[in-house]
Design a protein around this motif. Sequence first.
Motif, PDB file in Angstrom:
ATOM      1  N   GLU A 146       0.826  -1.197   0.000  1.00  0.00           N
ATOM      2  CA  GLU A 146       0.000   0.000   0.000  1.00  0.00           C
ATOM      3  C   GLU A 146       0.868   1.258   0.000  1.00  0.00           C
ATOM      4  O   GLU A 146       0.656   2.191  -0.796  1.00  0.00           O
ATOM      5  CB  GLU A 146      -0.903  -0.012   1.224  1.00  0.00           C
ATOM      6  CG  GLU A 146      -1.673   1.262   1.466  1.00  0.00           C
ATOM      7  CD  GLU A 146      -2.428   1.228   2.774  1.00  0.00           C
ATOM      8  OE1 GLU A 146      -3.633   1.522   2.755  1.00  0.00           O
ATOM      9  OE2 GLU A 146      -1.814   0.903   3.817  1.00  0.00           O
ATOM     10  N   ILE A 147       1.850   1.299   0.890  1.00  0.00           N
ATOM     11  CA  ILE A 147       2.738   2.458   0.969  1.00  0.00           C
ATOM     12  C   ILE A 147       3.597   2.561  -0.289  1.00  0.00           C
ATOM     13  O   ILE A 147       3.783   3.653  -0.856  1.00  0.00           O
ATOM     14  CB  ILE A 147       3.632   2.362   2.222  1.00  0.00           C
ATOM     15  CG1 ILE A 147       2.770   2.382   3.495  1.00  0.00           C
ATOM     16  CG2 ILE A 147       4.648   3.487   2.255  1.00  0.00           C
ATOM     17  CD1 ILE A 147       1.979   3.641   3.681  1.00  0.00           C
ATOM     18  N   TYR A 148       4.101   1.442  -0.739  1.00  0.00           N
ATOM     19  CA  TYR A 148       4.935   1.435  -1.945  1.00  0.00           C
ATOM     20  C   TYR A 148       4.182   1.998  -3.141  1.00  0.00           C
ATOM     21  O   TYR A 148       4.714   2.821  -3.900  1.00  0.00           O
ATOM     22  CB  TYR A 148       5.412   0.015  -2.242  1.00  0.00           C
ATOM     23  CG  TYR A 148       6.197  -0.104  -3.531  1.00  0.00           C
ATOM     24  CD1 TYR A 148       7.576   0.106  -3.549  1.00  0.00           C
ATOM     25  CD2 TYR A 148       5.562  -0.400  -4.730  1.00  0.00           C
ATOM     26  CE1 TYR A 148       8.295   0.021  -4.728  1.00  0.00           C
ATOM     27  CE2 TYR A 148       6.267  -0.484  -5.917  1.00  0.00           C
ATOM     28  CZ  TYR A 148       7.631  -0.279  -5.911  1.00  0.00           C
ATOM     29  OH  TYR A 148       8.327  -0.353  -7.093  1.00  0.00           O
ATOM     30  N   ARG A 149       2.950   1.555  -3.347  1.00  0.00           N
ATOM     31  CA  ARG A 149       2.176   2.007  -4.502  1.00  0.00           C
ATOM     32  C   ARG A 149       1.912   3.510  -4.430  1.00  0.00           C
ATOM     33  O   ARG A 149       1.908   4.195  -5.467  1.00  0.00           O
ATOM     34  CB  ARG A 149       0.866   1.248  -4.568  1.00  0.00           C
ATOM     35  CG  ARG A 149       0.977  -0.159  -5.102  1.00  0.00           C
ATOM     36  CD  ARG A 149       1.283  -0.200  -6.585  1.00  0.00           C
ATOM     37  NE  ARG A 149       0.199   0.345  -7.387  1.00  0.00           N
ATOM     38  CZ  ARG A 149       0.231   0.425  -8.720  1.00  0.00           C
ATOM     39  NH1 ARG A 149       1.299   0.010  -9.386  1.00  0.00           N
ATOM     40  NH2 ARG A 149      -0.779   0.925  -9.383  1.00  0.00           N
ATOM     41  N   LEU A 150       1.681   4.037  -3.245  1.00  0.00           N
ATOM     42  CA  LEU A 150       1.419   5.462  -3.120  1.00  0.00           C
ATOM     43  C   LEU A 150       2.662   6.269  -3.490  1.00  0.00           C
ATOM     44  O   LEU A 150       2.586   7.228  -4.282  1.00  0.00           O
ATOM     45  CB  LEU A 150       0.975   5.790  -1.697  1.00  0.00           C
ATOM     46  CG  LEU A 150       0.678   7.261  -1.416  1.00  0.00           C
ATOM     47  CD1 LEU A 150      -0.419   7.784  -2.326  1.00  0.00           C
ATOM     48  CD2 LEU A 150       0.285   7.443   0.061  1.00  0.00           C
TER      49      LEU A 150
END
Length: 468
Positions: A402-406
């Motif tokens: 989730e953090i990576y994609r953002l």
Amino acid sequence: MQRRKYLKGMATAAGIVTVSSTGNAQVWDSDELSKGEEPKNPSPPRKGDSVMGLTDQIDTVNVGIIGLGNRGFSMTQLIDAMAPDKGVIKAICDIREKPVEEMSDWIKEEGKNDPPATYSGSKNSWRKLVQRDDLDLVFVFTPHQAHTPMAEYAMKKGKHVAVEVPAATTIQECWTLVDTAEKTQKQCVMLENVCYFDIEMWVLNMVRQGVFGDKLTYASGGYIHNLVAEYFFEAYWKDWRSKNHRKYKGDLYPTHGLGPIAFYMGINRGDRLEYIASQESPETQLTERAKELPEDHWAHGADDWANGDTTRSEILTEQDRQIHLQFDVKTNRGYSRKNELAGVDAYHEGFPSQLAVDSEGHGFVDDATYDQYYEEYRHPLWVQMEEIAEEYGGHGGGDFLEIYRLFDAFNDGRPPDMDVYDAAAWSAVRPLSATSIEYGGIPVKFPDFTRGDWQNKRKLQVMDFDTI
């Protein structure tokens, strides 16, 4: 024809409720509905341009973090993993000094980020962090009622925002987030991590690849997690969790179950949530546990819990698809998010994950066949990043992805996977379910936070495999 029948059926019942942008409810009785007029929620005039598809290319995202409780502390550790290439932590904040000091020390030991600026000791310390002129993105990991005020202030100060679930607790707050994002042209992303879990992304890929057929008809999701004992821990009663159950009715935590379903069904991308009808059971569990507490405990004998043991909601979408949601953190059952999805050609349900693709109706596929579908349709993001996601962890790697994609969306200059319209629509279940319960379980109409733009069948970014 089906929709007219549905509305006629509701007209013979108690009525329908619409909710204004300020949260005021209006009941349309059966006589008004029988005249054939479909009730509408008025949308406030736009204060800026739509932020659907909004992009901002940032090579290295400079981050500020508000809230270092249990969730905030672990998520900050994952955010630190983005350094130094994708983003860096510039400042951290919590009202308490101890977690700020501990996190600052941890970041220094990791050595990826330079030591961040620290803010603590005051209820307004977070404002000083937001006022910094070297931040691109502010993460909000605070109690629910603080999410919207902090996100609104950050956007007005020129920052993009990523906020924990739910992003808002009232309809007025939902509109505040949408209006502020459009006026400032800043992203407001709700951090719904379940959308990035392995099984949910596998089901999503099967939907997009046609395994479920050309039409989805029904889904069921929820948050079922026995937390009764935890609500009486000192760390819980001092903050917001128990207070919410004493004060509010409705589905207090809808987005873990709804988020993946919204992805499956393309909500705000060709379909929208239209009506919700909710009911709740009596409250027993917290009252019974409170009887057993020592006399000097703050909750000894407390019997004024507003929230029932179980809240169930039925949602109808614009395309007449049904969504069932359940919120239950009190009864004695195993953890589940349900994750049920029915299409013309297949059906899935979770916990444990099972798949049915036999149109003859012979039940779920055997283990070998399940494994074949899993290997063939596993989402490319998990195929590519499983090892690193599991290394950093966070709900099996879902938090990390989730953090990576953002960060990756900002680095590449593309829209994020979720936007403020998703945040508002999914969060709206909480206040709308409470309104439905208040009016005896009759349907309540969802506001259209997109102001009609949901009809645009835009791409779901996490299914654009060229970006993975």
